[in-house]
Design a protein around this motif. Structure first.
Motif, mmCIF file in Angstrom:
data_model
loop_
_atom_site.group_PDB
_atom_site.id
_atom_site.type_symbol
_atom_site.label_atom_id
_atom_site.label_comp_id
_atom_site.label_asym_id
_atom_site.label_seq_id
_atom_site.Cartn_x
_atom_site.Cartn_y
_atom_site.Cartn_z
ATOM 1 N N ASN A 172 -1.139 5.631 2.796
ATOM 2 C CA ASN A 172 -1.487 4.563 1.857
ATOM 3 C C ASN A 172 -1.584 3.183 2.473
ATOM 4 O O ASN A 172 -1.965 2.233 1.786
ATOM 5 C CB ASN A 172 -0.455 4.515 0.717
ATOM 6 N N SER A 173 -1.239 3.019 3.747
ATOM 7 C CA SER A 173 -1.198 1.670 4.323
ATOM 8 C C SER A 173 -1.904 1.614 5.676
ATOM 9 O O SER A 173 -1.507 2.287 6.632
ATOM 10 C CB SER A 173 0.263 1.220 4.484
ATOM 11 N N LEU B 72 3.876 -1.416 -0.864
ATOM 12 C CA LEU B 72 4.164 -1.074 0.534
ATOM 13 C C LEU B 72 4.180 -2.275 1.478
ATOM 14 O O LEU B 72 4.523 -2.120 2.644
ATOM 15 C CB LEU B 72 3.138 -0.054 1.035
ATOM 16 N N THR C 96 6.065 -1.838 5.132
ATOM 17 C CA THR C 96 5.309 -1.615 6.370
ATOM 18 C C THR C 96 5.554 -2.734 7.374
ATOM 19 O O THR C 96 4.654 -3.506 7.711
ATOM 20 C CB THR C 96 3.810 -1.476 6.056
ATOM 21 N N ASN D 220 3.591 9.455 3.210
ATOM 22 C CA ASN D 220 3.059 8.628 2.122
ATOM 23 C C ASN D 220 2.690 7.235 2.605
ATOM 24 O O ASN D 220 1.628 6.696 2.266
ATOM 25 C CB ASN D 220 4.095 8.514 0.996
ATOM 26 N N ILE D 221 3.582 6.637 3.384
ATOM 27 C CA ILE D 221 3.370 5.256 3.824
ATOM 28 C C ILE D 221 2.146 5.155 4.734
ATOM 29 O O ILE D 221 1.299 4.267 4.576
ATOM 30 C CB ILE D 221 4.636 4.731 4.534
ATOM 31 N N SER E 107 6.675 5.000 -2.721
ATOM 32 C CA SER E 107 5.596 4.809 -1.746
ATOM 33 C C SER E 107 4.287 5.453 -2.170
ATOM 34 O O SER E 107 3.281 5.335 -1.461
ATOM 35 C CB SER E 107 6.024 5.348 -0.374
ATOM 36 N N ARG E 108 4.275 6.127 -3.307
ATOM 37 C CA ARG E 108 3.012 6.625 -3.854
ATOM 38 C C ARG E 108 2.127 5.482 -4.346
ATOM 39 O O ARG E 108 0.922 5.660 -4.534
ATOM 40 C CB ARG E 108 3.280 7.588 -5.013
ATOM 41 N N ASP E 109 2.745 4.328 -4.570
ATOM 42 C CA ASP E 109 2.026 3.142 -5.058
ATOM 43 C C ASP E 109 1.690 2.251 -3.868
ATOM 44 O O ASP E 109 2.578 1.675 -3.230
ATOM 45 C CB ASP E 109 2.905 2.396 -6.069
ATOM 46 N N LYS E 110 0.414 2.101 -3.561
ATOM 47 C CA LYS E 110 -0.004 1.308 -2.403
ATOM 48 C C LYS E 110 0.452 -0.141 -2.492
ATOM 49 O O LYS E 110 0.725 -0.775 -1.473
ATOM 50 C CB LYS E 110 -1.536 1.340 -2.278
ATOM 51 N N LYS E 111 0.551 -0.657 -3.709
ATOM 52 C CA LYS E 111 0.797 -2.089 -3.878
ATOM 53 C C LYS E 111 2.217 -2.505 -3.527
ATOM 54 O O LYS E 111 2.479 -3.693 -3.327
ATOM 55 C CB LYS E 111 0.479 -2.489 -5.315
#
Length: 513
Positions: A130-131, A83, A87, A126-127, A77-81
């Motif tokens: 980033n989202s 998610l 979500t 994290n989620i 979940s450190r990577d936004k792409k």
């Protein structure tokens, strides 16, 4: 380990059941724990891995497997792409259930579940960070209310410092990223009270009387977990108390005084390291900036001899001294003045403007009676020298607040400010205030007068008002000239005046023509 192997285990193609999944993900987590940048080519695989992990978490599996799955999801979940599949309302509810956010009454009793709760909260942090979709879902799912409920359950429980810390961090993120949730926390969920109690618990405050915490000089520093919890509570409270300068009710006034008393205790508390102490005090300063200035009188209190050696007019000034030391430390850093220095300078300025004892104590520290005026005000290592240097800083905001602070210490009297800074350093402030010709500011202060030292009185006639320091009298160039040289210089001057007169006559004649 290759991403494909982890995906294969999660999807059940490798056989071995939950034990195999746990083993494979534990290895994947170990190898990727410090990874924050991911290969774009593997984006689809990571999305599928997230979906597979959430499918496992939806089922009733053993705790150790849940922890391994959640840790892997936290890393991914450190990577936004990746998610987008995460979500959804369903997946957010899975994580909220694992974090025990859907349980209203039951206390936290099963210690074995604590690692699952902590990892689930980390994933949610994290989620949501980033989202934007997750931030909107948080409001729909009433996440803030559930977090406040969990926080209350943590209050009297042991072994839950990590849970409390990440609960507070999640509340901080929600209040930072979603204005509606911030408003909900402030108005509906009594977030100020809940978070203040969490801060009080983290600092282990013991009260001796209203708005006065017990001071123990021999108290050990806070542990790392206690410090982190306090910092997260301070950050969340900062967001929730934004725009709280106007207190409208007696209850609100009590709440902010109560908070200010806890923050005073916080300033007198140290963390496990110097850096952690500075971070703790920095966040306390930021929050104090949101407290209505009328409630800041609790930063000082009547002092007994046993409490502290730092007092003024019978008042305990320990917390104010910490703020002054913090300010000087930030000045000495020499960088990031706008973020690091201006909050504490603004806070001290408002305290001095409103509370006479605080102003007089700080002035005695920062602007003591002048004795040696042989150096310029900006030259030297005293706090006054450092602040005067900031009055000509390239950052407009920094130089304005530094000048304002000194101006308030001088009771907004121009003549007093010029005595300590010189006209050149103060010109910017005076021009902005329309006080270049002298006078004083709009705020009213007590009528007690400053007293000049004998050293300053004797030097005052020879002080350069522009530079603010004592200058030796310039030698008279005529003293070493012979009579012939004096006569020669006089004739030169006569000739120059004669030439100037002829030029003026010529210009007048041309204008008439």
């Amino acid at each position: 380990m290759e991403l494909g192997a982890a995906l294969e285990a999660v999807e059940g193609r490798g056989g071995g059941g939950p034990e195999a999944v746990e083993r494979v993900l534990a290895r994947y987590n170990e190898e990727n724990r410090t990874i924050f940048r991911f290969d774009p080519a593997d984006e689809d695989k990571r999305k599928k891995l997230c979906e597979g992990i959430l499918n496992i978490l939806e089922k009733d599996t053993k705790t150790s497997c849940q922890v391994a799955c959640l840790e892997a999801l936290r890393i991914l979940s450190r990577d936004k792409k990746v998610l987008v599949p995460v979500t959804t309302k369903r997946n957010m509810q899975i994580l909220m259930r694992l974090a025990k956010l859907d349980i209203v009454e039951d206390p936290l009793e099963r210690v074995s579940e604590f690692p699952v709760i902590v990892e689930a909260l980390k994933c949610l942090c994290n989620i949501i960070f980033n989202s934007a979709v997750a931030q909107k879902l948080s409001l729909e799912l009433n996440l803030a209310a559930m977090l406040c409920n969990l926080l209350e359950k943590c209050k009297d429980q042991q072994f839950v410092d990590d849970i409390k810390c990440f609960d507070l961090r999640l509340l901080f993120l929600l209040s930072l990223l979603h204005t509606d949730i911030r408003s909900q926390l402030r108005q509906e969920l009594q977030g100020v009270q809940v978070l203040t109690r969490a801060l009080e618990s983290s600092l282990s405050v013991r009260w001796t009387e209203e708005y006065k915490a017990a001071e123990d000089r021999d108290r050990p520093p806070l542990s790392l977990q206690e410090t982190d919890c306090a910092i997260e509570a301070l950050k969340a409270l900062f967001n929730v108390t934004l725009d709280s300068w106007n207190v409208h009710s007696e209850n609100e006034s009590h709440q902010f005084r109560y908070m200010a008393a806890i923050l005073r205790h916080c300033l007198l508390t140290t963390g496990p390291t110097e850096d952690k102490t500075e971070e703790l005090h920095s966040n306390a300063v930021n929050l104090l900036s949101n407290v209505p200035v009328s409630c800041l009188d609790v930063l000082i209190s009547p002092s007994s001899q046993e409490e502290t050696d730092i007092k003024y007019n019978g008042m305990n000034m320990g917390a104010i001294q910490v703020l002054l030391d913090f300010m000087e430390k930030r000045i000495d850093k020499g960088s990031s003045y706008r973020e690091g220095l201006t909050p504490v300078l603004s806070l001290l300025t408002e305290c001095c403007r409103t509370h006479r004892n605080i102003r007089k104590f700080i002035k005695a520290q920062v602007l003591p009676p002048l004795r040696d005026v042989s150096n310029r005000p900006e030259v030297g290592t005293t706090v006054r020298n450092k602040l005067v240097r900031l009055m000509t800083h390239v950052d407009l905001g920094v130089k304005q607040i530094a000048a304002e602070f000194l101006f308030v210490l001088c009771k907004e009297r121009v003549d007093s400010l010029l005595k300590y800074t010189g006209y050149g350093n103060a010109a910017g402030l005076l021009a902005a205030r329309g006080l270049l010709a002298g006078g004083r500011g709009d705020h009213w202060y007590s009528d007690d007068e400053d007293t000049d030292t004998e050293e300053y009185k004797s030097a005052k006639p020879n002080i350069n008002l522009i530079t603010g320091h004592l200058e030796e009298p310039m030698p008279n160039p005529m003293d070493e000239m012979t009579e012939e040289q004096k006569e020669y210089e006089a004739m030169k001057l006569v000739n120059m005046f004669d030439k100037l007169s002829r030029i003026r006559t010529t210009l007048t004649a041309e204008k008439n023509v």
